[in-house]
Design a protein around this motif. Structure first.
Motif, PDB file in Angstrom:
ATOM      1  N   THR A 124      -8.184  -8.960  -5.094  1.00 11.09           N
ATOM      2  CA  THR A 124      -6.875  -8.594  -4.552  1.00 11.09           C
ATOM      3  C   THR A 124      -5.979  -8.025  -5.650  1.00 11.09           C
ATOM      4  N   SER A 125      -5.148  -7.064  -5.289  1.00 13.31           N
ATOM      5  CA  SER A 125      -4.276  -6.408  -6.260  1.00 13.31           C
ATOM      6  C   SER A 125      -3.297  -7.384  -6.886  1.00 13.31           C
ATOM      7  N   MET A 126      -2.814  -7.032  -8.072  1.00  6.57           N
ATOM      8  CA  MET A 126      -1.826  -7.847  -8.766  1.00  6.57           C
ATOM      9  C   MET A 126      -0.522  -7.912  -7.973  1.00  6.57           C
ATOM     10  N   SER A 127       0.128  -9.053  -8.071  1.00 13.02           N
ATOM     11  CA  SER A 127       1.392  -9.268  -7.372  1.00 13.02           C
ATOM     12  C   SER A 127       2.493  -8.396  -7.974  1.00 13.02           C
ATOM     13  N   SER A 174      -4.471  -6.871  -0.156  1.00  7.54           N
ATOM     14  CA  SER A 174      -5.597  -5.949  -0.083  1.00  7.54           C
ATOM     15  C   SER A 174      -6.072  -5.625  -1.487  1.00  7.54           C
ATOM     16  N   THR A 175      -7.252  -5.058  -1.574  1.00  4.89           N
ATOM     17  CA  THR A 175      -7.752  -4.577  -2.856  1.00  4.89           C
ATOM     18  C   THR A 175      -7.157  -3.206  -3.145  1.00  4.89           C
ATOM     19  N   ARG A 176      -7.245  -2.802  -4.381  1.00  4.76           N
ATOM     20  CA  ARG A 176      -6.631  -1.525  -4.765  1.00  4.76           C
ATOM     21  C   ARG A 176      -7.351  -0.331  -4.166  1.00  4.76           C
ATOM     22  N   GLU A 236      -8.462  -0.147  -1.258  1.00  3.83           N
ATOM     23  CA  GLU A 236      -8.190  -0.046   0.183  1.00  3.83           C
ATOM     24  C   GLU A 236      -6.702   0.240   0.402  1.00  3.83           C
ATOM     25  N   MET A 237      -5.900  -0.817   0.662  1.00  2.00           N
ATOM     26  CA  MET A 237      -4.484  -0.604   0.953  1.00  2.00           C
ATOM     27  C   MET A 237      -3.582  -1.331  -0.031  1.00  2.00           C
ATOM     28  N   GLY A 238      -4.096  -1.655  -1.203  1.00  2.00           N
ATOM     29  CA  GLY A 238      -3.310  -2.443  -2.139  1.00  2.00           C
ATOM     30  C   GLY A 238      -2.934  -1.729  -3.417  1.00  2.00           C
ATOM     31  N   ASN A 239      -2.977  -0.415  -3.432  1.00  2.00           N
ATOM     32  CA  ASN A 239      -2.641   0.341  -4.642  1.00  2.00           C
ATOM     33  C   ASN A 239      -1.194   0.829  -4.562  1.00  2.00           C
ATOM     34  N   LEU A 240      -0.295   0.120  -5.250  1.00  2.00           N
ATOM     35  CA  LEU A 240       1.115   0.485  -5.226  1.00  2.00           C
ATOM     36  C   LEU A 240       1.441   1.448  -6.356  1.00  2.00           C
ATOM     37  N   ASP A 241       2.605   2.080  -6.248  1.00  5.32           N
ATOM     38  CA  ASP A 241       3.013   3.004  -7.299  1.00  5.32           C
ATOM     39  C   ASP A 241       3.265   2.276  -8.620  1.00  5.32           C
TER      40      ASP A 241
END
Length: 556
Positions: A406-409, A202-204, A206-211
């Motif tokens: 898309t968010s970074m791995s 996901s993009t940041r 939306e649902m791709g923003n991790l801690d």
């Protein structure tokens, strides 16, 4: 025009009223010691680049760069070589047209029949085997290459089944040696993979923003010494997708003529007018700034909404370092903005590895947009932009790369975090400082030895990017092949990445290189240089020191 306004226009004391019998210009002033004044007598320079430091007071350390002039005979022979290849290329195209020679490419449309396509078809194919070699190991200080063979003159390749072992890697951007599969970075990446997995999906926004995304940006902010920062998943897109968000119609971009393709693409996508100044030439840049302020926008002559100066920290094909103190002085004087690409300089320059700003001992706040990548010194992927909080908040809402990519791995993020903490010394060891020192020593040693051998070397003395000039088209492929025969992996570069007569081999030094590895590579370069007659330098080599001789022997 008053005297004060004229003095302000020409940097203080550049112009004075005529009072000593000199012929005045139309406005009553005589140009005396003006920065644009030409010398009275022209002398052919021994160096191609005459950009001497104009304001030495801005520099806290010596700034030494070398661009030795191409020997006339070499230039003539290079043009002749390209001329011969071009003639044979047209002959082969004629034979292909009449089906006498097999055509291995699709039929071109009329609009595709330009010189670059002709060059690719008839010149690039001769030396194509020097690029895209498959690597089957970690691309560290040494690597393993898959051996290939071509039976149709480099149009296609087949694997031979053999692997060339322990090739010394002199081409990767592994400046600090973090491209490795063992050690603290690899162990941390494995643990993060177990926790978060490989992808985000996901993009940041939306649902791709991790801690750990937040942790990375906070760490980059502290590392750079700025108010805020934003991380992206691709270094190229960090430039090409963010410059259009920063400028538009009514804005002006002033770009160095040797800027990277990502900067050029971003500037073009922005829709802003682009004016190019000579490489690292402050006189050329100041002239463009003055003209932009004096004349304004075309037709309307309204003032530009924004003037953005775009430069790099280390130029990856020239090995030169930006004259940042002078550029900052100019951007302050003319109220412009500065975009600094530190893709190659971050981690590789400065006593603390913080890039060209750290190298010159400058204040990060003087750079409006600080861009860099994680692909070189950190052994990972992606890029960042740092600056004021208002800037970063704006990019979070308007950058295509931030909104749609898309968010970074997670393991990539952890690789960056761990390596950056090592550089900063926050891991509790001196490993980061040791690698920075080792890279600096390797750079100095390697450059000095190549110069002593008689090669023409471009760039700054402190730059880990070392271009060795080849010039002639036939020697591009020959150098790469001969070095590989001696188990040295190098990168050879030609048109269109460089001017057509300035082909070169580019060495990238690493802290992972041992002195033994460097000596092996230097011995191979010396041997190949003699074989291909590449030692074009006309510089006088330094004489050996006489400090060990006694006075009697010296007088004798």
């Amino acid at each position: 025009m008053t005297e004060s306004s004229a003095n302000k226009l020409l940097n203080g004391d550049a112009c004075h009223r005529t009072s000593n019998g000199k012929r005045s210009s139309k406005n009553g002033f005589v140009k005396n010691h003006c920065v644009f004044q030409q010398p009275q007598k022209y002398r052919r320079p021994r160096e191609k680049n005459q950009n001497v430091t104009r304001n030495s007071s801005l520099y806290k350390k010596p700034f030494s760069e070398s661009f030795e002039e191409t020997p006339l005979l070499v230039a003539v022979l290079t043009y002749m070589g390209y001329g011969i290849l071009t003639v044979f290329g047209y002959l082969r195209d004629f034979l292909r047209y009449w089906s006498i020679e097999k055509c291995n490419v699709a039929q071109e449309k009329e609009e595709q029949k330009d010189f670059e396509n002709f060059y690719t078809r008839n010149l690039y194919m001769r030396i194509r085997d020097n690029w895209n070699r498959p690597i089957c190991s970690v691309p560290g200080a040494k690597m393993d290459l898959v051996e290939r063979a071509s039976h149709d003159y480099n149009w296609t390749f087949e694997d031979t089944g053999r692997v060339v072992k322990d090739v010394i890697n002199m081409g990767s951007y592994n400046y600090l040696g973090f491209a490795e599969n063992t050690g603290a970075c690899a162990d941390a990446a494995i643990e993060v993979t177990k926790k978060y997995g490989l992808g985000v999906g996901s993009t940041r926004c939306e649902m791709g923003n991790l801690d750990i995304h937040e942790e990375l940006e906070q760490l980059v902010t502290r590392f750079l010494g700025v108010e805020s920062s934003l991380a992206f998943g691709m270094g190229f897109a960090t430039n090409s997708m963010n410059i259009p968000a920063l400028t538009g119609k009514g804005c002006l971009i002033l770009s160095d003529e040797l800027n990277h393709a990502s900067l050029v693409l971003g500037a073009r996508l922005s829709g802003s007018p682009i004016r190019v100044f000579k490489h690292n030439n402050m006189i050329s840049l100041e002239k463009l700034l003055r003209d932009a302020i004096a004349h304004g926008q075309p037709r309307t002559h309204r003032p530009w909404k924004k003037i953005l100066i775009v430069v790099e920290g280390i130029y990856s094909m020239e090995g030169s370092i930006v004259r940042l103190p002078e550029i900052i002085a100019l951007k302050k004087r003319y109220k412009a903005y500065l975009y600094l690409d530190e893709a190659h300089s971050i981690g590789a320059l400065g006593p603390n590895g913080k890039g060209v700003v750290d190298y010159f001992g400058l204040d990060p706040k003087d750079v409006d947009i600080m861009m860099g990548t994680f692909t070189k010194s950190f052994g990972a992927a992606g890029g960042y932009i740092g600056g004021k909080k208002e800037l970063i908040d704006y990019l979070r809402r308007h950058s295509h790369s931030a909104l749609y990519a898309t968010s970074m791995s997670p393991p990539v993020i952890q690789q960056i975090i761990t390596s950056m903490k090592i550089i900063m010394g926050e891991d509790g060891t001196t490993l980061g400082a040791d690698r920075l020192r080792q890279l600096s020593e390797n750079t100095t040693y390697f450059r000095r030895r190549l110069c002593e051998m008689g090669f023409i070397i471009y760039g700054n003395d402190d730059s880990p990017v070392v271009p060795l000039m080849l010039y002639m088209p036939a020697k591009i492929g020959a150098f790469g092949r001969e070095m590989l025969k001696r188990n040295i992996g190098t990168v050879v570069v030609g048109f269109p990445a460089t001017p057509i007569i300035e082909s070169r081999a580019r060495f990238c030094l690493s802290a992972a290189h041992t002195r033994e590895m460097l000596d092996t590579a230097l011995d191979a370069a010396n041997e190949v240089g003699d074989l291909l007659q590449l030692k074009y330098s006309r510089r006088e080599q330094p004489r050996p020191s006489l400090g060990w001789m006694s006075e009697e022997n010296l007088f004798d």
